[in-house]
Enzyme design. Sequence first.
Site, PDB file in Angstrom:
ATOM      1  N   GLU A 167      26.810  14.359  30.485  1.00 17.59           N
ATOM      2  CA  GLU A 167      27.597  15.101  31.474  1.00 17.59           C
ATOM      3  C   GLU A 167      29.064  14.663  31.453  1.00 17.59           C
ATOM      4  O   GLU A 167      29.591  14.081  32.395  1.00 17.59           O
ATOM      5  CB  GLU A 167      26.998  14.946  32.874  1.00 17.59           C
ATOM      6  CG  GLU A 167      25.617  15.568  32.981  1.00 17.59           C
ATOM      7  CD  GLU A 167      25.041  15.538  34.390  1.00 17.59           C
ATOM      8  OE1 GLU A 167      24.136  16.341  34.677  1.00 17.59           O
ATOM      9  OE2 GLU A 167      25.506  14.716  35.208  1.00 17.59           O
ATOM     10  N   GLU A 385      18.457  18.161  31.035  1.00 13.81           N
ATOM     11  CA  GLU A 385      17.965  17.812  32.373  1.00 13.81           C
ATOM     12  C   GLU A 385      17.769  19.087  33.174  1.00 13.81           C
ATOM     13  O   GLU A 385      18.588  20.007  33.102  1.00 13.81           O
ATOM     14  CB  GLU A 385      18.946  16.905  33.128  1.00 13.81           C
ATOM     15  CG  GLU A 385      19.142  15.517  32.563  1.00 13.81           C
ATOM     16  CD  GLU A 385      20.186  14.720  33.347  1.00 13.81           C
ATOM     17  OE1 GLU A 385      20.427  15.065  34.537  1.00 13.81           O
ATOM     18  OE2 GLU A 385      20.755  13.785  32.776  1.00 13.81           O
TER      19      GLU A 385
END
Length: 483
Positions: A167, A385
């Site tokens: 991320e 995710e």
Amino acid sequence: MNELKFPEGFLWGGASWATGFEGARNEDGKSPDVWDDWFSKEPERFYDQVGPDSTLDMYHRYKEYVKLLSDLNINSFRFSISWSRFIPDGKGEVNEKAVLFYQNLIDELKKYHIEPIICLWHFDLPLCMQEIGGWLNRDVVNYFVDYCEAVFNRFGNQLNYFVVLNEVGVLPQGGYLYDFQPPNRINFKESIQAGYHLLLAQAKVIQCYHKHHYPGEIGTVLNPNPVYPRSDDPKDLEAAKFVDMIRERFYLDVSVNGEIPKDFLEFADEYELTPVIEDEDYQILKDNTVDFLGVNYYQPCRVQAPDENWEDSKLKFYPENSRQKQSDRYPEKGQLMPEKFYKIYDKPDKKMNFSRGWEIYPKGIYDTLMRLKNDYGNIKCYIGENGMGVENEENFIDEHGQVIDDYRIEFYQEHLIWLHKAIEEGSNCFGYHVWSPFDNWSPINAFKNRYGFYRYDLTNKTMTVKKSGLWFKELCATNSLKK
């Protein structure tokens, strides 16, 4: 009953991170990282004052946990390496005890035919690196590359997949704008500089990996949330375009195409936010793009035109336990903030996670994958995710001691239906990872929101499979979704 079959060899798995899983924070030579430091200074910012030293203890219990993964028929698992464990002073000797732990974990995963995917950085900068400026310091970029090369030297020939960063856009937001990650700064220009240095580090690590001709592939993990405007009003469309540029395309374009978006640079120049870029950087970015993308998806981003007098509007992203007092949740007088250009839109009829307060919008996973297909050359990707955090899950335990989490099964089913549709329409998606197989510690929230297929009992430190875990076990075994 209909069945949706997934491609042969599809990776079904889960993701973790060193800070939330490993434990052993002061053992075998590990040095402090930014989370250890923040918790030591402000434990009241963390739910129930539970810090990163109270996690799942993967360091000592990895055999037990890998067996639990195998029991769910999982065939891949992403974990991160702690830089401050692997090279405790950030730039010196490799810690051989750390090498042994990660090698043992890799071997144990392979023993059960679980594909290891290593993430090289998941928000856990060594404190010694933060003390010299962190990701604002270009020297830290080079130290990071050296650390990654040391990891490759030990494991590069053993693995099919490496992930450089997790991320990439979150630290610039959380650490430099909205105070939910170290170093707890609020400065738009620093946010952009940190984001740029992360992307430069990523390209240099990819360059290093390919230089040695390792047999696998290397990518990165983004969270390219789809941005939806409130309406077709030009002002709403402009707000959505801005958010997409600053939070999504900046990271996507550099990672996949090797180019900083032109409109991003024009915006940065206009508002004196341009990061320091050296001449040779452009070619490094261009020549060292990802082999694949990890795509994290939890919720969409909905925006509308900003308030005309944005300076007087309360910012929306500060967590409730921000270190700033409620009355101080404003940018410094005259300081530019992204909220000048957009405002979050609270869609009235949205479906909500009844516990956490996040929107549930399964079609967003389809829209994201279609964007990668249509706008980014159908880059090879996997879902890195996806998950649903729920508070007070003890309220859903039945008489046999099992969490009956039908809400989580429904969440996954709805997202997988849209994922399957994207694959049917040509998305180059090769896997799906949940966050996370186990209830795990997360920043600030500790164990407040539970995500796992296994319930972690904080009292006796045991794991118990939830109903969703048994559902996922069948999904992995059959490679198909029943609906």
